[in-house]
Design an enzyme around this catalytic site. Structure first.
Site, mmCIF file in Angstrom:
data_model
loop_
_atom_site.group_PDB
_atom_site.id
_atom_site.type_symbol
_atom_site.label_atom_id
_atom_site.label_comp_id
_atom_site.label_asym_id
_atom_site.label_seq_id
_atom_site.Cartn_x
_atom_site.Cartn_y
_atom_site.Cartn_z
ATOM 1 N N THR A 1 15.361 4.119 11.565
ATOM 2 C CA THR A 1 15.566 2.863 10.855
ATOM 3 C C THR A 1 17.030 2.475 10.786
ATOM 4 O OG1 THR A 1 13.766 3.553 9.460
ATOM 5 C CG2 THR A 1 15.269 1.938 8.506
ATOM 6 N N SER B 1 12.783 2.049 17.373
ATOM 7 C CA SER B 1 12.320 2.230 15.997
ATOM 8 C C SER B 1 12.643 1.061 15.069
ATOM 9 C CB SER B 1 12.899 3.521 15.415
ATOM 10 O OG SER B 1 14.289 3.484 15.550
ATOM 11 N N THR C 1 17.034 6.805 5.537
ATOM 12 C CA THR C 1 16.311 6.896 6.796
ATOM 13 C C THR C 1 15.604 8.255 6.810
ATOM 14 O OG1 THR C 1 16.540 6.844 9.219
ATOM 15 C CG2 THR C 1 18.329 7.844 8.001
ATOM 16 N N GLY C 2 14.604 8.368 7.626
ATOM 17 C CA GLY C 2 13.905 9.640 7.694
ATOM 18 C C GLY C 2 12.451 9.498 7.313
ATOM 19 N N ARG D 1 -0.040 1.979 7.710
ATOM 20 C CA ARG D 1 0.914 2.854 7.027
ATOM 21 C C ARG D 1 2.238 2.110 6.770
ATOM 22 N NH1 ARG D 1 6.413 4.758 8.136
ATOM 23 N NH2 ARG D 1 6.660 6.762 7.126
ATOM 24 N N THR E 1 12.761 -1.598 10.023
ATOM 25 C CA THR E 1 12.218 -0.519 10.859
ATOM 26 C C THR E 1 10.853 -0.892 11.443
ATOM 27 O OG1 THR E 1 11.781 1.878 10.840
ATOM 28 C CG2 THR E 1 10.905 0.625 9.008
HETATM 29 N N1 ASP Z 1 12.088 5.759 7.052
HETATM 30 C C1 ASP Z 1 11.333 5.154 8.110
HETATM 31 C C2 ASP Z 1 9.873 5.266 7.813
HETATM 32 O O1 ASP Z 1 9.447 6.282 7.301
HETATM 33 C C3 ASP Z 1 11.576 5.695 9.446
HETATM 34 C C4 ASP Z 1 12.947 6.171 9.821
HETATM 35 O O2 ASP Z 1 13.882 6.151 9.058
HETATM 36 O O3 ASP Z 1 13.122 6.586 10.941
HETATM 37 O O4 ASP Z 1 9.136 4.379 8.158
#
Ligand code: ASP
Length: 329
Positions: free
Chosen positions: A189, A84, A240-241, A217, A207
């Site tokens: 991330t 990721s 993150t998320g 996107r 990320t």
């Molecule tokens: N926040 C990141 C995104 O939405 C992905 C992640 O944190 O896993 O691209």
């Protein structure tokens, strides 16, 4: 459903002598919060342990938080096992690995790249945007052209293992567009925030984003104020998320503003998560996590669901800490 095991490395011995004359750290970690004096680096997830090591090499030698966070997350960007971030990242649904990154320092300078393809270290390109241009953010072909003009290393992505997974995914998911499963191997991330021996703060976030996202996107990670925010008057935060949810509440900026108004880092991260919860009817799979550090060395972390953790490195210890959370899966 916790993907990552709690891993305690324990106190690192011999570190104190390396960083004289910096005052010894005072660590009072209670679950996912505490207060530190002296340099500190925090980063998201267990890949943060290796990244923090590289950042610490800078901090322990009296280097700047800005250099530390850049050096730190470059480790994750180079990790071919990581699905990721950087070279090992998964592609979008059209097969392109598009990378997002941003960086911010104690003077509120910031730089960012999004949808960048084939460049080994998006974070360093983001730093170059900050330092060499009058802009904050470059995207897509423009970001790539800038990186090539400045001689940044190129990479070929997706790497073969990732390409194989992608071909399989494409066959099975041709007409479906599922929500991502954060905490489940495809999404995490690295966000890193640090304070150096002079009390200066900086942060970095990088990320490959939501695996198999739509082409073009962009999530929260390269957006200053969403994936990362630093204000030397107050503190720093990163996330993150699910980026779409984090952008909706300007997540990292929200955390820093809450700290400005007296919330502790832990309370601020929690309120940002609660705000996301309040603004979404369907919380299925909607994982978001924040880590924060204030200018006095207090830190904290919070996530919507269980399973988020962060790596902490101080003069006294090096460990992985489970974040506090609102709900179990
Ligand atoms: N926040 C990141 C995104 O939405 C992905 C992640 O944190 O896993 O691209």
């Amino acid at each position: 459903m916790q993907r990552r095991n709690f891993l305690k490395l324990g106190a690192a011995t011999g570190l104190l002598s390396l960083v004289e004359p910096v005052k010894a750290a005072n660590v009072m970690a209670t679950s996912s919060s505490g207060k530190i004096s002296g340099p500190i680096v925090l980063s998201t997830w267990d890949h943060g342990l290796a990244a923090n090591k590289a950042a610490w090499e800078v901090l322990k030698n009296g280097g700047s938080a800005l250099d530390a966070v850049e050096k730190g997350v470059r480790v994750t960007e180079s990790d071919v096992e990581n699905r990721s971030v950087g070279i090992g990242g998964r592609p979008d649904r059209d097969g392109h690995v598009t990378l997002d990154a941003c960086i911010m320092d104690d003077r509120s300078r910031c730089g960012s790249v999004a949808c960048l393809e084939g460049i080994a270290h998006p974070i360093s390109v983001a730093r170059a945007v900050m330092e060499k241009t009058q802009h904050v953010m470059l995207v897509g072909d423009g970001a790539r052209k800038f990186a090539l003009d400045y001689g940044f290393d190129t990479i070929k992505t997706p790497i073969p293992e990732v390409k194989k997974d992608y071909e399989k995914w494409k066959k099975e998911n041709k007409d479906v567009f599922k929500k991502p499963e954060i905490n489940h191997e495809n999404h995490d991330t690295i966000g890193m925030i640090a304070m150096d021996a002079n009390g200066k703060l900086s942060g970095a976030c990088t990320t490959s984003g939501w695996a198999y996202k739509m082409h073009g996107r962009v999530g929260d990670s390269p957006i200053i104020g969403a994936g990362l925010f630093v204000d030397q008057e107050v503190g720093a935060a990163t996330s993150t998320g699910l980026g779409e949810a984090i952008i909706r509440v300007a997540g990292s900026h929200t955390v820093v503003e809450l700290m400005r108004h007296g919330y502790s880092p832990l309370e601020a991260c929690k309120e940002a998560c609660m705000r996301i919860i309040r603004k979404h009817d369907d919380l299925t799979g909607l994982q978001c996590g924040f880590i924060a550090l204030d200018k006095d060395g207090n830190f904290g972390a919070y996530s919507i669901y269980a399973g988020f953790n962060f790596a902490l490195r101080t003069l006294e210890e090096e460990k992985l800490v489970d974040a506090n959370f609102d709900r179990n899966w």
